[in-house]
Design an enzyme around this catalytic site. Structure first.
Site, PDB file in Angstrom:
ATOM      1  N   ASP A 275      48.650  37.499  48.190  1.00  0.00           N
ATOM      2  CA  ASP A 275      47.712  38.116  47.259  1.00  0.00           C
ATOM      3  C   ASP A 275      48.227  39.504  46.900  1.00  0.00           C
ATOM      4  O   ASP A 275      49.120  40.041  47.561  1.00  0.00           O
ATOM      5  CB  ASP A 275      46.324  38.232  47.917  1.00  0.00           C
ATOM      6  CG  ASP A 275      45.320  38.887  47.001  1.00  0.00           C
ATOM      7  OD1 ASP A 275      45.188  38.440  45.844  1.00  0.00           O
ATOM      8  OD2 ASP A 275      44.675  39.880  47.399  1.00  0.00           O
ATOM      9  N   SER A 276      47.625  40.097  45.882  1.00  0.00           N
ATOM     10  CA  SER A 276      48.001  41.451  45.487  1.00  0.00           C
ATOM     11  C   SER A 276      47.625  42.467  46.561  1.00  0.00           C
ATOM     12  O   SER A 276      48.129  43.584  46.544  1.00  0.00           O
ATOM     13  CB  SER A 276      47.293  41.799  44.182  1.00  0.00           C
ATOM     14  OG  SER A 276      45.908  41.606  44.323  1.00  0.00           O
TER      15      SER A 276
ATOM     16  N   CYS B 273      45.719  34.891  44.992  1.00  0.00           N
ATOM     17  CA  CYS B 273      45.364  35.808  43.910  1.00  0.00           C
ATOM     18  C   CYS B 273      45.115  35.031  42.615  1.00  0.00           C
ATOM     19  O   CYS B 273      45.985  34.278  42.164  1.00  0.00           O
ATOM     20  CB  CYS B 273      46.515  36.787  43.728  1.00  0.00           C
ATOM     21  SG  CYS B 273      46.271  37.975  42.423  1.00  0.00           S
TER      22      CYS B 273
ATOM     23  N   GLU C 283      36.116  47.048  47.634  1.00  0.00           N
ATOM     24  CA  GLU C 283      37.023  47.730  48.565  1.00  0.00           C
ATOM     25  C   GLU C 283      36.347  48.943  49.195  1.00  0.00           C
ATOM     26  O   GLU C 283      36.662  49.330  50.311  1.00  0.00           O
ATOM     27  CB  GLU C 283      38.324  48.097  47.862  1.00  0.00           C
ATOM     28  CG  GLU C 283      39.014  46.836  47.362  1.00  0.00           C
ATOM     29  CD  GLU C 283      40.521  46.860  47.393  1.00  0.00           C
ATOM     30  OE1 GLU C 283      41.093  47.942  47.544  1.00  0.00           O
ATOM     31  OE2 GLU C 283      41.110  45.765  47.253  1.00  0.00           O
TER      32      GLU C 283
ATOM     33  N   CYS D  92      38.066  35.735  41.018  1.00  0.00           N
ATOM     34  CA  CYS D  92      38.845  36.852  41.561  1.00  0.00           C
ATOM     35  C   CYS D  92      38.606  36.877  43.066  1.00  0.00           C
ATOM     36  O   CYS D  92      37.479  36.617  43.520  1.00  0.00           O
ATOM     37  CB  CYS D  92      38.373  38.159  40.914  1.00  0.00           C
ATOM     38  SG  CYS D  92      39.104  39.632  41.655  1.00  0.00           S
TER      39      CYS D  92
ATOM     40  N   HIS E 246      38.070  39.065  45.199  1.00  0.00           N
ATOM     41  CA  HIS E 246      37.059  39.964  45.762  1.00  0.00           C
ATOM     42  C   HIS E 246      35.622  39.493  45.526  1.00  0.00           C
ATOM     43  O   HIS E 246      34.714  39.900  46.225  1.00  0.00           O
ATOM     44  CB  HIS E 246      37.197  41.358  45.149  1.00  0.00           C
ATOM     45  CG  HIS E 246      38.413  42.096  45.590  1.00  0.00           C
ATOM     46  ND1 HIS E 246      39.680  41.604  45.407  1.00  0.00           N
ATOM     47  CD2 HIS E 246      38.551  43.295  46.219  1.00  0.00           C
ATOM     48  CE1 HIS E 246      40.554  42.483  45.893  1.00  0.00           C
ATOM     49  NE2 HIS E 246      39.891  43.507  46.389  1.00  0.00           N
TER      50      HIS E 246
HETATM   51  N1  DGL Z   1      43.651  39.584  43.756  1.00  0.00           N
HETATM   52  C1  DGL Z   1      43.290  39.865  42.394  1.00  0.00           C
HETATM   53  C2  DGL Z   1      42.748  38.585  41.737  1.00  0.00           C
HETATM   54  O1  DGL Z   1      42.262  37.695  42.397  1.00  0.00           O
HETATM   55  C3  DGL Z   1      42.266  40.980  42.292  1.00  0.00           C
HETATM   56  C4  DGL Z   1      42.812  42.353  42.602  1.00  0.00           C
HETATM   57  C5  DGL Z   1      43.927  42.763  41.654  1.00  0.00           C
HETATM   58  O2  DGL Z   1      43.677  43.069  40.476  1.00  0.00           O
HETATM   59  O3  DGL Z   1      45.057  42.758  42.111  1.00  0.00           O
HETATM   60  O4  DGL Z   1      42.812  38.455  40.552  1.00  0.00           O
END
Ligand code: DGL
Length: 268
Positions: free
Chosen positions: A13-14, A76, A155, A187, A189
């Site tokens: 993931d990011s 992600c 976050e 997403c 989060h």
């Molecule tokens: N992990 C990213 C997503 O699911 C969200 C956070 C980001 O923008 O990196 O799209």
């Protein structure tokens, strides 16, 4: 490629968000080993271009391959929308993204054929969820809404804060007015905001959690390919991050619902 059941599952993931997927994997597949990569030095992905996301994703898959993973999960949503096709074409092991499982569940769930997607700007712009939904069910009315402020709110740990409720009311008002009966949390989060999003949208709207749906898909893929772990020793997990591990460890508790030990820095 010689894939072995006792090898770990790679997840990336990011940043932190993909831990919502890890949480579901640990629940659904408690005997599996996991190697997680969170690109905390380069988060967010949600505002970056396709080229950049593809380059980052390839770099991370190479790291996971060095750890001999048997499968890669793109936790992600942004990377799943923009890089999954390229990754699948380039690497031989099974690679699964979150878009397909989430879209399938949404198409099955909607009764009034009005489906909403909330996600980052890049995921919405890619149109991947909408495209997949249209392939799965005819005559759907699809409405997409980027909700970028949800990521920093989560976050910060403001999961039920008044500001989060107000932000959700603002972002979701058009979806409410459109009377969607199904909403995809597109997403990593957003599953942490289920309570607030559910409250704002009302009880008639079903929230689709892509993290949950991908865990089911991973299980069936491993079963089909005879790649489930058979070792009886308790599984070990490794968390790699491209920036400071301490911040990740501290924030991760909310995402994972428990603390974690094996967090290491891996500079890309
Ligand atoms: N992990 C990213 C997503 O699911 C969200 C956070 C980001 O923008 O990196 O799209």
């Amino acid at each position: 490629m010689n894939l072995k059941g006792n090898d770990p599952i790679g997840v990336f993931d990011s940043g932190l968000g993909g831990l919502t997927v890890v949480k579901e994997l640990l629940h659904e597949l408690p005997n599996e080993r996991i190697v997680y990569f969170g690109d905390t030095a380069r988060v967010p992905y949600g505002t970056k271009s396709r080229e950049t996301i593809i380059r980052y994703s390839k770099e991370i898959v190479s790291v996971l391959l060095k750890r001999r993973v048997k499968m890669v999960i793109v936790a992600c949503n942004t990377a799943s929308s923009l890089a999954l096709d390229v990754l699948k074409a380039e690497y031989k092991l099974p690679i699964i993204g979150v878009i397909d499982p989430g879209a399938r569940k949404a198409a099955m769930t909607t009764k009034n054929k009005k489906v909403a997607i909330i996600a980052t700007h890049s995921t919405v712009k890619s149109g991947k969820y909408a495209k997949r939904l249209k392939q799965l069910k005819r005559g759907l009315n699809i409405i997409s809404q980027p909700c970028p402020l949800f990521v920093p709110l989560v976050e910060e740990g403001w999961l039920e804060h008044d500001i989060t409720i107000q932000t959700a009311q603002e972002y979701l008002k058009d979806l409410k007015a459109a009377q969607v009966d199904t909403l995809i949390l597109g997403c990593t989060h957003y599953p942490l905001l289920k309570k607030v999003i559910g409250y704002v949208m009302g009880p008639k709207v079903t929230l689709i959690d892509s993290a949950k749906e991908i865990a089911f898909e991973v299980k069936s893929t491993l079963l089909e390919r005879g790649l489930l772990r058979t070792d009886l020793k308790p599984p070990d997990h490794l968390y790699l991050v491209s920036d400071e591990p301490d911040i990740f460890k501290y924030r991760a508790v909310k995402f994972l619902g428990c603390s974690m030990d094996n967090v290491k820095r891996y500079s890309l």
